[in-house]
Design a protein around this motif. Sequence first.
Motif, PDB file in Angstrom:
ATOM      1  N   ALA A 149       9.625  98.170  37.888  1.00  0.00           N
ATOM      2  CA  ALA A 149       8.383  98.793  38.518  1.00  0.00           C
ATOM      3  C   ALA A 149       8.474  98.326  40.023  1.00  0.00           C
ATOM      4  CB  ALA A 149       7.229  98.201  37.885  1.00  0.00           C
ATOM      5  N   ALA A 150       9.019  97.078  40.333  1.00  0.00           N
ATOM      6  CA  ALA A 150       8.822  96.699  41.859  1.00  0.00           C
ATOM      7  C   ALA A 150       9.878  97.511  42.397  1.00  0.00           C
ATOM      8  CB  ALA A 150       9.072  95.146  41.968  1.00  0.00           C
ATOM      9  N   LYS A 151      10.932  98.014  41.876  1.00  0.00           N
ATOM     10  CA  LYS A 151      12.130  98.828  42.710  1.00  0.00           C
ATOM     11  C   LYS A 151      11.593 100.224  43.012  1.00  0.00           C
ATOM     12  CE  LYS A 151      15.415  97.755  39.589  1.00  0.00           C
ATOM     13  NZ  LYS A 151      16.528  97.605  39.034  1.00  0.00           N
ATOM     14  N   GLU A 152      10.838 100.780  41.836  1.00  0.00           N
ATOM     15  CA  GLU A 152      10.255 101.894  42.197  1.00  0.00           C
ATOM     16  C   GLU A 152       9.067 101.840  43.003  1.00  0.00           C
ATOM     17  OE1 GLU A 152       9.678 106.254  40.683  1.00  0.00           O
ATOM     18  OE2 GLU A 152      11.285 104.685  40.528  1.00  0.00           O
ATOM     19  N   THR A 153       8.401 100.877  43.087  1.00  0.00           N
ATOM     20  CA  THR A 153       7.413 100.551  44.263  1.00  0.00           C
ATOM     21  C   THR A 153       7.771 100.795  45.697  1.00  0.00           C
ATOM     22  OG1 THR A 153       5.974  99.275  42.667  1.00  0.00           O
ATOM     23  CG2 THR A 153       5.458  99.109  44.870  1.00  0.00           C
TER      24      THR A 153
ATOM     25  N   THR B 171      10.315  99.333  28.620  1.00  0.00           N
ATOM     26  CA  THR B 171       9.589  99.232  29.874  1.00  0.00           C
ATOM     27  C   THR B 171       8.952 100.559  30.293  1.00  0.00           C
ATOM     28  OG1 THR B 171      11.058  97.508  30.992  1.00  0.00           O
ATOM     29  CG2 THR B 171       9.733  99.236  32.510  1.00  0.00           C
ATOM     30  N   GLY B 172       7.781 100.209  30.285  1.00  0.00           N
ATOM     31  CA  GLY B 172       6.754 101.379  30.847  1.00  0.00           C
ATOM     32  C   GLY B 172       5.801 101.221  32.212  1.00  0.00           C
ATOM     33  N   TYR B 173       5.840 102.294  33.148  1.00  0.00           N
ATOM     34  CA  TYR B 173       5.084 101.979  34.248  1.00  0.00           C
ATOM     35  C   TYR B 173       4.548 103.479  34.593  1.00  0.00           C
ATOM     36  CZ  TYR B 173       9.568 103.193  36.946  1.00  0.00           C
ATOM     37  OH  TYR B 173      10.655 103.643  37.232  1.00  0.00           O
ATOM     38  N   THR B 174       3.507 103.517  35.638  1.00  0.00           N
ATOM     39  CA  THR B 174       3.156 104.655  36.082  1.00  0.00           C
ATOM     40  C   THR B 174       2.453 104.470  37.439  1.00  0.00           C
ATOM     41  OG1 THR B 174       1.709 106.488  35.691  1.00  0.00           O
ATOM     42  CG2 THR B 174       0.779 104.509  35.189  1.00  0.00           C
ATOM     43  N   PHE B 175       2.530 105.357  38.409  1.00  0.00           N
ATOM     44  CA  PHE B 175       2.193 105.168  39.923  1.00  0.00           C
ATOM     45  C   PHE B 175       1.088 106.162  40.141  1.00  0.00           C
ATOM     46  CE2 PHE B 175       5.797 102.652  39.792  1.00  0.00           C
ATOM     47  CZ  PHE B 175       5.348 101.561  40.516  1.00  0.00           C
ATOM     48  N   ILE B 176      -0.054 105.649  40.734  1.00  0.00           N
ATOM     49  CA  ILE B 176      -1.026 106.762  40.873  1.00  0.00           C
ATOM     50  C   ILE B 176      -1.406 107.031  42.480  1.00  0.00           C
ATOM     51  CG2 ILE B 176      -3.548 107.180  40.288  1.00  0.00           C
ATOM     52  CD1 ILE B 176      -2.031 107.022  37.806  1.00  0.00           C
ATOM     53  N   LEU B 177      -1.675 108.362  42.669  1.00  0.00           N
ATOM     54  CA  LEU B 177      -2.074 108.736  44.058  1.00  0.00           C
ATOM     55  C   LEU B 177      -3.116 109.640  44.174  1.00  0.00           C
ATOM     56  CD1 LEU B 177      -1.318 108.102  47.309  1.00  0.00           C
ATOM     57  CD2 LEU B 177       0.296 109.911  47.249  1.00  0.00           C
ATOM     58  N   ALA B 178      -4.009 109.541  44.660  1.00  0.00           N
ATOM     59  CA  ALA B 178      -5.085 110.520  44.874  1.00  0.00           C
ATOM     60  C   ALA B 178      -5.660 110.966  43.243  1.00  0.00           C
ATOM     61  CB  ALA B 178      -4.503 112.042  45.337  1.00  0.00           C
TER      62      ALA B 178
END
Length: 362
Positions: free
Chosen positions: A318-322, A282-289
Amino acid sequence: MHGRDGCSHGFSVWTTGLIFMRKPQGFVGKGKEHLVCKSLKSLYGLKQSPRQWNKRFYTYMRTLGFVQSEYDSCVYMKKVNNAVFGFIILVLYVDDMLIFAKDMAEVIKLKAQLSSEFSMKDLGPARRILGMEIHRDRKKGKLWLTQSKYMKKVLAKFNMASAKAVSTPLAAHFKLSAALCPTDAIEKGLMSKIPYDSAVGSLMYLMVCTRPDIAHVVGVVSRYMVNPGKVHWEAVKWILRYLHGTLEVGLLFDAHSNNAMSLVGYVDSDYGGDLDQRKSTTGYTFILAGGCVSWRSMKQKCISQSSTKAEYVAAAEAAKETIWLGKLAHDLGIPQELVDLHCDSNSALHIAANQVTHGRVK
């Protein structure tokens, strides 16, 4: 990150505690066998130290009107009515802290309050924290996080400072598996002299702080820390060569980027990429600014029997991290009405939208 006039300051702080210990052998005086040593400071390594320090700091911050975040216990916030941003935020990591506020007067006030309670060292405007270098361009509203100095030390430590740079974190010809681990005593003896675990540990710290681009490959090489082989060590050196060519690469946050304060996530998965157990990753990333604020690459706990399941399991993680990131962002004064999570598997999206499973669903 919240504005061009925002400020952040760094500190280092110490605390005292009541800790007693028996006298070491050879230090027990005749007739004083019943006496013990009293520690005047909480020392690193003692089991009681982290808990006692956390209780001490938490209690004092509550007296100042700060509230501890429900979603990250190292974040303290206080509503400031006369400030432009409306908050003053303190982030704590062991005994190092950062203070964020739009109003410099509030920062000075908090510094004075903390100094009156703890022995502190004021490091001024934050330029370096936990091995990360902070660079700002206030006119353009940009902030960079890099670890170039730390990377240079790591490369020098493992004699890779003059190695030839490569353009990829790990070449395609590396097929790492447990079959490459040493099986005889001679090869194990040779590999025991190689600082494999130390090198992987250094890479892990880089990956956690500012280098999401090496998250996957560090996860792969870390699977063989107990009994690494020659090929595994070659893979680690390849990663170091990649870092040698990307010393200045880091995280960039831009207050003027499109939808700067909107959190966006991306998730993906391979299918049976682990050659030992046939598990997916599994791989995920979240972007802000415009910059990454959270990322992860990990081997899935279950064995997926189809790419659909592998993608669905990844999307669930990823949904849990969201959910967690959305609530933490709300605590920090960046409310998120909706967090977009992008997945490139139509079959996984269909199952997520229609929770119906039957024999034909792989």
